[in-house]
Design a protein around this motif. Structure first.
Motif, PDB file in Angstrom:
ATOM      1  N   ASP A  10      15.226  -9.517  25.585  1.00  0.00           N
ATOM      2  CA  ASP A  10      16.670  -9.635  25.811  1.00  0.00           C
ATOM      3  C   ASP A  10      17.452  -9.832  24.519  1.00  0.00           C
ATOM      4  N   VAL A  11      17.004 -10.760  23.685  1.00  0.00           N
ATOM      5  CA  VAL A  11      17.798 -11.089  22.496  1.00  0.00           C
ATOM      6  C   VAL A  11      17.672 -10.058  21.379  1.00  0.00           C
ATOM      7  N   THR A  12      16.724  -9.139  21.503  1.00  0.00           N
ATOM      8  CA  THR A  12      16.575  -8.090  20.481  1.00  0.00           C
ATOM      9  C   THR A  12      17.030  -6.732  20.999  1.00  0.00           C
ATOM     10  N   SER A  13      17.758  -6.717  22.119  1.00  0.00           N
ATOM     11  CA  SER A  13      18.196  -5.457  22.740  1.00  0.00           C
ATOM     12  C   SER A  13      17.007  -4.514  22.918  1.00  0.00           C
ATOM     13  N   ASP A  14      16.035  -4.999  23.651  1.00  0.00           N
ATOM     14  CA  ASP A  14      14.806  -4.251  23.919  1.00  0.00           C
ATOM     15  C   ASP A  14      14.080  -3.885  22.617  1.00  0.00           C
ATOM     16  N   TYR A  15      14.028  -4.840  21.713  1.00  0.00           N
ATOM     17  CA  TYR A  15      13.332  -4.752  20.417  1.00  0.00           C
ATOM     18  C   TYR A  15      14.016  -3.816  19.415  1.00  0.00           C
ATOM     19  N   LYS A  16      15.200  -3.313  19.731  1.00  0.00           N
ATOM     20  CA  LYS A  16      15.897  -2.373  18.840  1.00  0.00           C
ATOM     21  C   LYS A  16      16.317  -3.027  17.529  1.00  0.00           C
ATOM     22  N   ASN A  17      16.705  -4.305  17.561  1.00  0.00           N
ATOM     23  CA  ASN A  17      17.163  -4.927  16.315  1.00  0.00           C
ATOM     24  C   ASN A  17      16.053  -5.019  15.278  1.00  0.00           C
ATOM     25  N   LEU A  18      14.794  -5.041  15.710  1.00  0.00           N
ATOM     26  CA  LEU A  18      13.689  -5.112  14.755  1.00  0.00           C
ATOM     27  C   LEU A  18      13.565  -3.838  13.928  1.00  0.00           C
ATOM     28  N   SER A  19      14.099  -2.735  14.429  1.00  0.00           N
ATOM     29  CA  SER A  19      14.106  -1.508  13.626  1.00  0.00           C
ATOM     30  C   SER A  19      15.319  -1.461  12.700  1.00  0.00           C
ATOM     31  N   SER A  63      10.187 -14.898  15.547  1.00  0.00           N
ATOM     32  CA  SER A  63      10.025 -13.794  16.501  1.00  0.00           C
ATOM     33  C   SER A  63      11.151 -12.784  16.360  1.00  0.00           C
ATOM     34  N   ILE A  64      12.357 -13.294  16.226  1.00  0.00           N
ATOM     35  CA  ILE A  64      13.531 -12.433  16.182  1.00  0.00           C
ATOM     36  C   ILE A  64      13.699 -11.775  14.814  1.00  0.00           C
ATOM     37  N   ALA A  65      13.388 -12.504  13.768  1.00  0.00           N
ATOM     38  CA  ALA A  65      13.523 -12.003  12.393  1.00  0.00           C
ATOM     39  C   ALA A  65      12.239 -12.337  11.634  1.00  0.00           C
ATOM     40  N   PRO A  66      11.181 -11.553  11.824  1.00  0.00           N
ATOM     41  CA  PRO A  66       9.856 -11.906  11.306  1.00  0.00           C
ATOM     42  C   PRO A  66       9.741 -11.999   9.785  1.00  0.00           C
ATOM     43  N   GLU A  67      10.691 -11.462   9.052  1.00  0.00           N
ATOM     44  CA  GLU A  67      10.612 -11.520   7.593  1.00  0.00           C
ATOM     45  C   GLU A  67      11.614 -12.501   6.982  1.00  0.00           C
TER      46      GLU A  67
END
Length: 186
Positions: A38-47, A105-109
């Motif tokens: 939910d908080v990553t917009s279906d993991y899109k923010n990680l890209s 989790s949200i910002a792994p780096e």
């Protein structure tokens, strides 16, 4: 049955700290990180952004610096303990470590700088205010507060604390820090 001291227990329960753990956003942890989709917009923010070259000030109960899933994200260079005025930022409650895990989790780096303002029994508003100012002066990109207190707006001391919180947040914002907390005075 013999009661062991803490040191004896640690020595008798050693485990391999070189074990390779999967990242917090891997399939292994997906069932436990129910919020991540939910908080990553279906993991899109990680890209888009993984938090590389960013720092988050974690103003909380400290952090477990040996936790295998977050220890690579923790930077102790500017860490501070306001509770005992020493360098020990050990999390006695687990809350700060949990929040660091969510951040990782949200910002792994991202780099997380802990500011310990809550001990095992007590936290003081003045410590939180000092930590906000220090975090801003230390050029953290984000300041995270997930602590709370109760104020009575009719009380003179509480009015002053509310004003001090607001000034500290305004100062942090003027220094370029984004504050993920919201001060509610209703």
């Amino acid at each position: 049955m013999k009661q062991l001291t803490l040191d004896e227990f640690k020595e008798s329960n050693q485990f391999d700290t070189n074990i390779e753990f999967p990242s917090l956003n891997s399939e292994t942890f997906t069932p436990f990180n129910w919020y991540l989709k939910d908080v990553t917009s279906d993991y899109k923010n990680l890209s888009i952004d993984t938090g590389e070259h960013s720092t988050i000030a974690l103003i909380d109960s400290g952090v477990d610096i040996e936790h295998p899933l977050i220890k690579e994200n923790i930077d102790l260079t500017l860490a501070k303990n306001y509770v005992t005025n020493d360098m020990d930022i050990t999390d006695e409650l687990g809350h700060g470590t949990t929040i660091a895990g969510i951040m990782s989790s949200i910002a792994p780096e991202t780099t997380i700088v802990p500011y310990k303002v809550i001990g095992n029994e007590v936290g003081k508003s003045v410590w939180v205010i000092e930590a906000i100012i220090d975090a801003a002066n230390n050029d953290n990109d984000v300041i995270n507060l997930s602590v709370g207190t109760y104020f009575i707006k009719s009380e003179k001391e509480d009015k002053l604390l509310i004003k001090a919180y607001k000034k500290a947040v305004k100062y942090a914002e003027s220094k370029g820090a984004w504050n993920s907390s919201r001060i509610h005075t209703n």
